[in-house]
Design a protein around this motif. Structure first.
Motif, PDB file in Angstrom:
ATOM      1  N   VAL A  78     -65.529 -26.700 -34.062  1.00 40.50           N
ATOM      2  CA  VAL A  78     -64.736 -27.082 -35.625  1.00 40.50           C
ATOM      3  C   VAL A  78     -63.336 -27.241 -35.392  1.00 40.50           C
ATOM      4  N   ALA A  79     -62.976 -28.474 -36.070  1.00 40.90           N
ATOM      5  CA  ALA A  79     -61.638 -28.983 -35.856  1.00 40.90           C
ATOM      6  C   ALA A  79     -61.027 -29.501 -36.970  1.00 40.90           C
ATOM      7  N   ARG A  80     -59.524 -29.580 -37.070  1.00 42.38           N
ATOM      8  CA  ARG A  80     -59.046 -29.949 -38.260  1.00 42.38           C
ATOM      9  C   ARG A  80     -58.439 -31.451 -37.856  1.00 42.38           C
ATOM     10  N   LEU A  81     -58.928 -32.422 -38.353  1.00 38.46           N
ATOM     11  CA  LEU A  81     -58.814 -33.563 -37.939  1.00 38.46           C
ATOM     12  C   LEU A  81     -57.518 -34.135 -38.484  1.00 38.46           C
ATOM     13  N   GLY A  82     -57.025 -33.561 -39.807  1.00 39.53           N
ATOM     14  CA  GLY A  82     -55.657 -34.053 -40.338  1.00 39.53           C
ATOM     15  C   GLY A  82     -55.797 -34.021 -41.925  1.00 39.53           C
ATOM     16  N   GLY A  83     -54.726 -33.414 -42.394  1.00 37.53           N
ATOM     17  CA  GLY A  83     -55.017 -33.188 -43.847  1.00 37.53           C
ATOM     18  C   GLY A  83     -56.192 -32.208 -44.252  1.00 37.53           C
ATOM     19  N   ASP A  84     -57.034 -32.452 -45.151  1.00 40.62           N
ATOM     20  CA  ASP A  84     -57.991 -31.676 -45.428  1.00 40.62           C
ATOM     21  C   ASP A  84     -59.322 -32.026 -45.043  1.00 40.62           C
ATOM     22  N   GLU A  85     -59.296 -32.718 -43.843  1.00 42.93           N
ATOM     23  CA  GLU A  85     -60.595 -33.143 -43.159  1.00 42.93           C
ATOM     24  C   GLU A  85     -60.799 -32.472 -42.087  1.00 42.93           C
ATOM     25  N   PHE A  86     -61.993 -31.874 -41.932  1.00 40.95           N
ATOM     26  CA  PHE A  86     -62.546 -31.288 -40.764  1.00 40.95           C
ATOM     27  C   PHE A  86     -63.509 -31.868 -40.118  1.00 40.95           C
ATOM     28  N   GLY A  87     -63.627 -31.807 -38.936  1.00 38.24           N
ATOM     29  CA  GLY A  87     -64.717 -32.155 -38.033  1.00 38.24           C
ATOM     30  C   GLY A  87     -65.538 -30.969 -37.459  1.00 38.24           C
ATOM     31  N   ILE A  88     -66.961 -31.433 -37.428  1.00 39.31           N
ATOM     32  CA  ILE A  88     -67.905 -30.178 -36.941  1.00 39.31           C
ATOM     33  C   ILE A  88     -68.800 -30.795 -35.814  1.00 39.31           C
ATOM     34  N   ILE A  89     -68.882 -30.278 -34.594  1.00 37.51           N
ATOM     35  CA  ILE A  89     -70.039 -30.701 -33.754  1.00 37.51           C
ATOM     36  C   ILE A  89     -71.057 -29.256 -33.773  1.00 37.51           C
ATOM     37  N   PHE A  90     -72.137 -29.718 -34.221  1.00 38.83           N
ATOM     38  CA  PHE A  90     -73.092 -28.686 -34.286  1.00 38.83           C
ATOM     39  C   PHE A  90     -73.641 -28.002 -33.021  1.00 38.83           C
ATOM     40  N   PRO A  91     -73.843 -26.893 -32.905  1.00 38.09           N
ATOM     41  CA  PRO A  91     -74.587 -26.382 -31.568  1.00 38.09           C
ATOM     42  C   PRO A  91     -75.827 -27.361 -31.098  1.00 38.09           C
ATOM     43  N   ASP A  92     -76.024 -27.359 -29.960  1.00 42.59           N
ATOM     44  CA  ASP A  92     -76.943 -28.202 -29.677  1.00 42.59           C
ATOM     45  C   ASP A  92     -78.648 -28.024 -29.998  1.00 42.59           C
ATOM     46  N   ASP A  93     -78.686 -26.561 -30.148  1.00 41.26           N
ATOM     47  CA  ASP A  93     -80.073 -26.164 -30.232  1.00 41.26           C
ATOM     48  C   ASP A  93     -80.562 -26.085 -31.631  1.00 41.26           C
TER      49      ASP A  93
END
Length: 653
Positions: A295-310
């Motif tokens: 879970v990352a904050r990409l800037g401002g109110d935008e968040f990035g998610i890399i979902f678990p592989d399984d």
């Protein structure tokens, strides 16, 4: 003298220094014992047969064994890590041992002095001097032990030789007496230098530790968002690239979540409240994704998610909906609670070689699609999206490579006064007939021009055409011209547009600039200044797509618009949706109360036109009246409607 006396005391209040002092002493003492053993045995050997056996053999053997035992202890335990208390205890023992052994060696030397000839007595003098000097240099890290050894050794030599009756030995004793003070000064000077060295080393270690801590902080700041503690944009892309390099059959599943309605929280309650919302959002996301995802904050109110592989496809959709649901839960702030919502775009590709930037672009495009529906939720990147995205790339390349300015033109959609049915003006609508791709929709090339920073050039080209068209139109007609977010938030562009109007000779009061609330949200302060410049020049300002933003009433109040354009999404459903009807009626009433004009877009039937007129909406445009027309046809249309309006009112067709 004071510094020398102070150096004789062990520094109980400085544990680190005590340990450094002990460590330095432990490396020197074994050397001292080796020298003592060698010197003792050398003296003993030369006195065998001259002095009694117990004095020439047993005593030196006993002293040598004692030194050997101490030597072995220091060799075995001297390098052990010790506490400050243990170091102090051992150094106190060393002081006592130094005093005792020095007295023992001195007494033995004095006892031997009465035996032997002048050469052997000279050897005794040499033994005492060498023993004293060796002790001084090997015990300098422990000044009290070094001082005691110096005083005892040289004192023994001076007393013994001074009363020997031998002029040479008396002279030697006299010289030795004058050496005591210099030796003590050397001990003090060396010790003070040692103290400074230790302090300097400690300071350097402290600075190094601070530098390492600062590096750790900088490293953390470089990879983490300081507000939420999440991974930041840089860390997010590094994690994404690392997973791509892992060589899995399918790329990682990437999601981008944007908070809808977050900006009003900042505007109304302040940035502190906005920060609380962001931090709580981060906590909720982490609780749902866990440690296997990112879970990352990409800037401002935008968040990035890399979902678990399984995770399975259905599970990913469930998790994404759970993330959006988590955002919709109330956020507690000092002034009460606030609510926002979330939109999520996800890219999940079965296979293929993709870069991190490509995956992000696809997820961002899916997010844009779901946000354009104004209802939030979750959208997966689809083959249809891939087609649209490919077309977008081609358009962007064509904008950058081709001479698109020569292919731009305007069409003019009539704006009708509902009460009289006459044309009061036109909205200028951009058209692009590409030599390569044919006619391209404004919905495609306008955003592309904004993304590629070519919108300013496009605006200048089209405004030039609009000013020429105004010169050809009857003087009573006005012209509405759309400005992009980049145009309205760029002071330099605004000055350029005003200069073009001035050079054209067209009355600025015939020009109306339409701006969207999106432009205002991007940089309200600059937009406010630009709008003030336009109004001061006589240009009127209309707020386009009214009712689709988040804080329209605030903007209407602060910027004092001349006109509000009711978005066609409400007008087109006016006769089928009670909510659209009520919203349209409310906007019409608002405009009447503020004394400004209302314009309904997207009118497609006479019934809707009549309903709008009955509500008090003053102006309308749409396919019911006319499609956008070329300039000559638009002028003819206005003339024809003027003639028809004189014979029949009200006129809606």
């Amino acid at each position: 003298m004071n510094s020398f006396l102070a150096s004789l005391r062990l520094q109980k209040d400085d544990p680190d220094f005590l340990k450094s002092q002990y460590k330095a002493l432990a490396s020197q003492i074994p050397i001292l014992y080796v020298l003592l053993i060698i010197n003792v045995l050398a003296v003993a050997i030369t006195h065998i047969g001259t002095a009694p056996v117990w004095l020439s053999l047993y005593v030196p053997i006993g002293l040598s064994v004692t030194c050997l035992l101490r030597l072995c202890w220091w060799e075995i335990h001297g390098r052990d890590e010790v506490t400050a208390e243990r170091a102090m205890t051992l150094m106190r023992i060393t002081v006592v041992a130094a005093a005792v052994l020095t007295c023992a060696f001195g007494a033995w030397a004095v006892a031997l002095y009465q035996y032997g000839n002048a050469y052997q007595q000279g050897q005794i003098a040499y033994f005492l001097v060498v023993t004293g000097i060796s002790s001084v240099f090997c015990l300098m890290h422990l000044p009290l032990a070094a001082a005691l050894t110096t005083v005892i050794t040289f004192g023994t030599m001076i007393v013994t030789f001074m009363f020997s009756g031998n002029p040479v030995f008396v002279a030697t004793a006299t010289s030795g007496a004058f050496l005591v003070v210099p030796f003590l000064r050397v001990i003090n000077s060396y010790y003070q230098n040692f103290v400074r060295l230790v302090r300097l080393t400690e300071e350097l270690q402290k600075k190094q530790a601070e530098a390492q801590e600062l590096n750790l902080v900088n490293s953390r700041n470089a990879l983490h968002d300081q507000l939420t503690g999440l991974a930041n944009r840089r860390s997010f892309f590094l994690s994404l690239e690392e997973r791509l390099r892992a060589g899995s059959d399918a790329p990682p599943v990437l999601g981008i979540i944007d908070l809808d309605g977050f900006k009003p929280v900042n505007d109304v309650f302040g940035h502190a409240a906005g920060d609380l919302v962001l931090k709580e959002t981060a906590r909720r996301f982490m609780a749902l994704i866990g440690d296997d995802g990112v879970v990352a904050r990409l800037g401002g109110d935008e968040f990035g998610i890399i979902f678990p592989d399984d995770l399975a496809v259905s599970t990913i959709a469930d998790v994404a909906h759970a993330l959006c649901s988590a955002v919709r839960e109330p956020f507690e702030i000092p002034d009460g609670s606030v609510r926002v919502s979330g939109s999520c775009g996800i890219v999940q590709l079965a296979s293929g070689d993709h870069t991190a930037e490509e995956l992000y672009e696809k997820a961002d495009f899916a997010l844009y699609q779901v946000k354009s529906k104004h209802n939030g939720g979750v959208e997966f990147f689809s083959p249809e999206h891939e087609t649209i995205l490919s077309q977008r790339h081609m358009i962007e390349l064509e904008l950058q490579a081709g001479n698109f300015a020569d292919e731009l033109s305007l069409e003019y959609q009539p704006i009708i006064e509902l009460k009289t049915g006459i044309v009061v003006g036109y909205e200028a609508l951009a058209r692009w007939d590409s030599a390569r791709f044919g006619r391209i929709s404004p919905a495609a090339f306008i955003p592309a021009a904004e993304r590629t920073a070519l919108i300013g050039r496009m605006t200048r080209v089209l405004l030039g055409q609009a000013l020429d068209a105004l010169s050809a139109m009857p003087s009573r007609l006005r012209l509405s011209f759309n400005l992009s977010a980049r145009d309205i938030c760029d002071h330099e562009t605004a000055m350029t547009l005003l200069a073009m109007i001035h050079r054209s000779g067209v009355d600025a009061r015939r020009i109306e600039f339409e701006i969207t609330e999106t432009a205002l949200l991007s940089d309200f302060a600059t937009a406010d200044r630009v709008v003030s410049l336009f109004r001061a020049a006589g240009v009127t300002i209309a707020l386009d797509d009214f009712g689709t933003g988040y804080s329209s009433l605030s903007h209407v109040h602060r910027l004092a618009f001349d006109k509000l354009k009711i978005d066609k999404s409400f007008v087109m459903n006016l006769d089928r949706d009670t909510r659209c009807l009520n919203i349209t009626r409310s906007v019409a009433n608002l405009c009447q109360n503020l004394g400004i004009a209302s314009v309904a877009e997207g009118v497609e039937s006479g019934e809707v036109a009549e309903g709008l007129r009955a509500m008090g909406v003053r102006l309308a445009q749409g396919y019911y009246f006319s499609r956008p027309l070329p300039l000559s046809a638009a002028i003819d249309y206005a003339i024809e409607r003027d003639k028809f309006a004189m014979t029949q009112q009200p006129l809606y067709a």
